[in-house]
Design a protein around this motif. Sequence first.
Motif, PDB file in Angstrom:
ATOM      1  N   ASP A  87       7.536  -4.384  -2.961  1.00 51.86           N
ATOM      2  CA  ASP A  87       6.740  -5.457  -2.381  1.00 51.86           C
ATOM      3  C   ASP A  87       5.131  -5.522  -2.965  1.00 51.86           C
ATOM      4  O   ASP A  87       4.421  -4.713  -2.629  1.00 51.86           O
ATOM      5  CB  ASP A  87       6.673  -5.514  -1.160  1.00 51.86           C
ATOM      6  CG  ASP A  87       5.837  -6.969  -0.330  1.00 51.86           C
ATOM      7  OD1 ASP A  87       5.846  -7.693  -1.210  1.00 51.86           O
ATOM      8  OD2 ASP A  87       5.693  -6.975   0.792  1.00 51.86           O
ATOM      9  N   GLU A  88       4.791  -6.190  -4.258  1.00 50.60           N
ATOM     10  CA  GLU A  88       3.447  -6.245  -4.769  1.00 50.60           C
ATOM     11  C   GLU A  88       2.810  -4.863  -4.675  1.00 50.60           C
ATOM     12  O   GLU A  88       1.779  -4.886  -4.111  1.00 50.60           O
ATOM     13  CB  GLU A  88       2.669  -7.313  -3.970  1.00 50.60           C
ATOM     14  CG  GLU A  88       1.414  -7.624  -4.322  1.00 50.60           C
ATOM     15  CD  GLU A  88       1.471  -8.363  -5.502  1.00 50.60           C
ATOM     16  OE1 GLU A  88       0.575  -8.324  -6.529  1.00 50.60           O
ATOM     17  OE2 GLU A  88       2.512  -9.167  -5.933  1.00 50.60           O
ATOM     18  N   PRO A  89       3.495  -4.061  -5.393  1.00 49.57           N
ATOM     19  CA  PRO A  89       2.894  -2.544  -5.163  1.00 49.57           C
ATOM     20  C   PRO A  89       1.533  -2.247  -5.922  1.00 49.57           C
ATOM     21  O   PRO A  89       0.911  -1.493  -5.565  1.00 49.57           O
ATOM     22  CB  PRO A  89       4.029  -1.697  -5.891  1.00 49.57           C
ATOM     23  CG  PRO A  89       4.653  -2.634  -6.900  1.00 49.57           C
ATOM     24  CD  PRO A  89       4.556  -4.060  -6.152  1.00 49.57           C
ATOM     25  N   PHE A  90       1.435  -3.195  -6.801  1.00 43.87           N
ATOM     26  CA  PHE A  90      -0.068  -2.969  -7.651  1.00 43.87           C
ATOM     27  C   PHE A  90      -0.956  -3.839  -7.278  1.00 43.87           C
ATOM     28  O   PHE A  90      -1.921  -3.952  -8.001  1.00 43.87           O
ATOM     29  CB  PHE A  90       0.323  -2.960  -9.235  1.00 43.87           C
ATOM     30  CG  PHE A  90       1.447  -2.094  -9.458  1.00 43.87           C
ATOM     31  CD1 PHE A  90       1.745  -0.840  -8.947  1.00 43.87           C
ATOM     32  CD2 PHE A  90       2.418  -2.538 -10.438  1.00 43.87           C
ATOM     33  CE1 PHE A  90       2.692  -0.149  -9.342  1.00 43.87           C
ATOM     34  CE2 PHE A  90       3.591  -1.562 -10.755  1.00 43.87           C
ATOM     35  CZ  PHE A  90       3.784  -0.452 -10.161  1.00 43.87           C
ATOM     36  N   GLY A  91      -0.852  -4.749  -6.428  1.00 44.22           N
ATOM     37  CA  GLY A  91      -1.939  -5.884  -5.867  1.00 44.22           C
ATOM     38  C   GLY A  91      -3.340  -5.284  -5.676  1.00 44.22           C
ATOM     39  O   GLY A  91      -4.219  -6.045  -5.980  1.00 44.22           O
ATOM     40  N   ALA A  92      -3.230  -4.169  -5.296  1.00 46.23           N
ATOM     41  CA  ALA A  92      -4.645  -3.687  -4.807  1.00 46.23           C
ATOM     42  C   ALA A  92      -5.450  -2.923  -5.775  1.00 46.23           C
ATOM     43  O   ALA A  92      -6.546  -2.555  -5.813  1.00 46.23           O
ATOM     44  CB  ALA A  92      -4.658  -2.970  -3.614  1.00 46.23           C
ATOM     45  N   LEU A  93      -4.633  -2.714  -7.015  1.00 43.69           N
ATOM     46  CA  LEU A  93      -5.497  -1.890  -8.144  1.00 43.69           C
ATOM     47  C   LEU A  93      -6.272  -2.651  -9.143  1.00 43.69           C
ATOM     48  O   LEU A  93      -6.141  -3.821  -8.990  1.00 43.69           O
ATOM     49  CB  LEU A  93      -4.146  -1.429  -8.939  1.00 43.69           C
ATOM     50  CG  LEU A  93      -2.973  -0.285  -8.180  1.00 43.69           C
ATOM     51  CD1 LEU A  93      -2.073   0.070  -8.936  1.00 43.69           C
ATOM     52  CD2 LEU A  93      -4.021   0.800  -7.541  1.00 43.69           C
ATOM     53  N   ALA A 108       0.816  -1.136   0.047  1.00 46.08           N
ATOM     54  CA  ALA A 108       0.048  -0.094   0.027  1.00 46.08           C
ATOM     55  C   ALA A 108       0.676   1.208  -0.026  1.00 46.08           C
ATOM     56  O   ALA A 108       1.977   1.069   0.506  1.00 46.08           O
ATOM     57  CB  ALA A 108      -0.970   0.020   1.386  1.00 46.08           C
ATOM     58  N   ALA A 109       0.205   2.304  -0.657  1.00 42.48           N
ATOM     59  CA  ALA A 109       1.128   3.485  -0.567  1.00 42.48           C
ATOM     60  C   ALA A 109       1.639   3.957   0.565  1.00 42.48           C
ATOM     61  O   ALA A 109       2.743   4.923   0.817  1.00 42.48           O
ATOM     62  CB  ALA A 109       0.428   4.628  -1.512  1.00 42.48           C
ATOM     63  N   THR A 110       0.943   3.723   1.708  1.00 40.59           N
ATOM     64  CA  THR A 110       1.156   4.424   3.068  1.00 40.59           C
ATOM     65  C   THR A 110       1.563   5.901   3.221  1.00 40.59           C
ATOM     66  O   THR A 110       2.318   6.017   3.919  1.00 40.59           O
ATOM     67  CB  THR A 110       2.024   3.561   3.834  1.00 40.59           C
ATOM     68  OG1 THR A 110       3.312   3.552   3.118  1.00 40.59           O
ATOM     69  CG2 THR A 110       1.550   1.730   3.860  1.00 40.59           C
ATOM     70  N   LEU A 111       0.806   6.690   2.383  1.00 39.31           N
ATOM     71  CA  LEU A 111       1.215   7.910   2.502  1.00 39.31           C
ATOM     72  C   LEU A 111       0.427   8.573   3.841  1.00 39.31           C
ATOM     73  O   LEU A 111      -0.688   8.145   4.154  1.00 39.31           O
ATOM     74  CB  LEU A 111       0.764   8.682   1.263  1.00 39.31           C
ATOM     75  CG  LEU A 111       0.965   8.180  -0.080  1.00 39.31           C
ATOM     76  CD1 LEU A 111       0.314   9.008  -1.204  1.00 39.31           C
ATOM     77  CD2 LEU A 111       2.621   8.496  -0.174  1.00 39.31           C
ATOM     78  N   LEU A 112       1.201   9.740   4.546  1.00 43.58           N
ATOM     79  CA  LEU A 112       0.450  10.422   5.428  1.00 43.58           C
ATOM     80  C   LEU A 112      -0.641  11.068   5.143  1.00 43.58           C
ATOM     81  O   LEU A 112      -0.302  12.128   4.434  1.00 43.58           O
ATOM     82  CB  LEU A 112       1.761  10.914   6.227  1.00 43.58           C
ATOM     83  CG  LEU A 112       3.003  10.083   6.703  1.00 43.58           C
ATOM     84  CD1 LEU A 112       4.162  11.158   7.314  1.00 43.58           C
ATOM     85  CD2 LEU A 112       2.621   8.951   7.629  1.00 43.58           C
ATOM     86  N   PRO A 113      -1.823  10.788   5.532  1.00 49.57           N
ATOM     87  CA  PRO A 113      -3.085  11.881   5.252  1.00 49.57           C
ATOM     88  C   PRO A 113      -2.940  13.054   5.496  1.00 49.57           C
ATOM     89  O   PRO A 113      -3.494  14.038   4.753  1.00 49.57           O
ATOM     90  CB  PRO A 113      -4.022  11.104   5.793  1.00 49.57           C
ATOM     91  CG  PRO A 113      -3.531  10.258   6.966  1.00 49.57           C
ATOM     92  CD  PRO A 113      -2.119   9.896   6.475  1.00 49.57           C
ATOM     93  N   GLY A 168      -5.885   5.530  -6.407  1.00 44.57           N
ATOM     94  CA  GLY A 168      -5.030   4.410  -5.939  1.00 44.57           C
ATOM     95  C   GLY A 168      -3.650   4.374  -6.672  1.00 44.57           C
ATOM     96  O   GLY A 168      -2.665   4.418  -6.099  1.00 44.57           O
ATOM     97  N   GLY A 169      -3.897   4.652  -8.036  1.00 45.19           N
ATOM     98  CA  GLY A 169      -2.703   4.539  -9.158  1.00 45.19           C
ATOM     99  C   GLY A 169      -1.722   5.546  -8.681  1.00 45.19           C
ATOM    100  O   GLY A 169      -0.759   5.632  -8.657  1.00 45.19           O
ATOM    101  N   MET A 170      -2.339   6.810  -8.506  1.00 42.77           N
ATOM    102  CA  MET A 170      -1.443   8.084  -8.405  1.00 42.77           C
ATOM    103  C   MET A 170      -1.026   8.039  -7.110  1.00 42.77           C
ATOM    104  O   MET A 170       0.191   8.395  -7.012  1.00 42.77           O
ATOM    105  CB  MET A 170      -2.593   9.324  -8.356  1.00 42.77           C
ATOM    106  CG  MET A 170      -2.936   9.610  -9.847  1.00 42.77           C
ATOM    107  SD  MET A 170      -4.501  10.779  -9.919  1.00 42.77           S
ATOM    108  CE  MET A 170      -3.494  12.091  -9.798  1.00 42.77           C
TER     109      MET A 170
END
Length: 278
Positions: free
Chosen positions: A182-188, A107-112, A160-162
């Motif tokens: 690590d499986e960066p696109f699995g949730a797309l 997951a991108a795990t960006l800080l909201p 999600g892609g962005m």
Amino acid sequence: MAMKTLGRRRQSVAAAAPEADENRWIEIAGLHKVYRPRKSEPTHALSAIDFAARRGEFISVVGPSGCGKTTLLKILAGLVPKTEGTVRVAGRDVEGPLPEVGMVFQAATLLPWRTILQNVMVPAEIQRLDKTVYRDRAGDLLQMVGLGGFEDKYPDELSGGMQQRAGICRALVHDPAVLLMDEPFGALDAMTREYMNVELLRIWRESGKTVVLVTHSIPEAVFLSDRVVVLSPRPGRIAEVIDIDLERPRDLSVMASDRAGVYVERIRKYFHAHSVID
């Protein structure tokens, strides 16, 4: 365009050790990993892993669930200690997190609460790098991945892609020698994932980084990679390392080609042999 030199600078924050061998930019020898929980039996995750990757190479790692793919990536990143063996990146022993390594998670795990630019700047801030220099670099990276103009947006304003593209920028901002994914696109969704595959190849080509990608998708591994490392069921061992002899640059039509299909079936036989499918 300046983008094409973004990751190829000789003077880098994550400069390689003087003895670094470009033919063994990543070097793994006799690697074992055993997890030893306090209240349960030990788990042998990886066994006798021997592998080397060249500088600038794109490597994918595939294997059945639970075979140690993510553990291998985390050991390379210095996030999980090895039990036995040697692990080196850009001529340096991996005994903990290295500035030579950037990592993109599932997951991108960006800080909201931070803008996209502020999120990308996190590694530079942690390493106390020059904010002015690396803010410019972060802006250049966002331009490279098509996020120019989104610097002041917040994560929930992006698809999600962005968000994953922003995550890739964050992993690259401190100019690491190696990019681990690590499986960066699995949730797309399928269409966004295909688009991100093409984008990843472009980013890899323009940044010049060495990439190690963990994926559950065999066609994705074939499409992206110079070589594919196939791991056996736990404890993960290298079943085969397959050279992918497909011309570059590649577009999505390669995925449907007969030549790519041959590689896909060659890899898939390992999954069928153990009654597991990616």
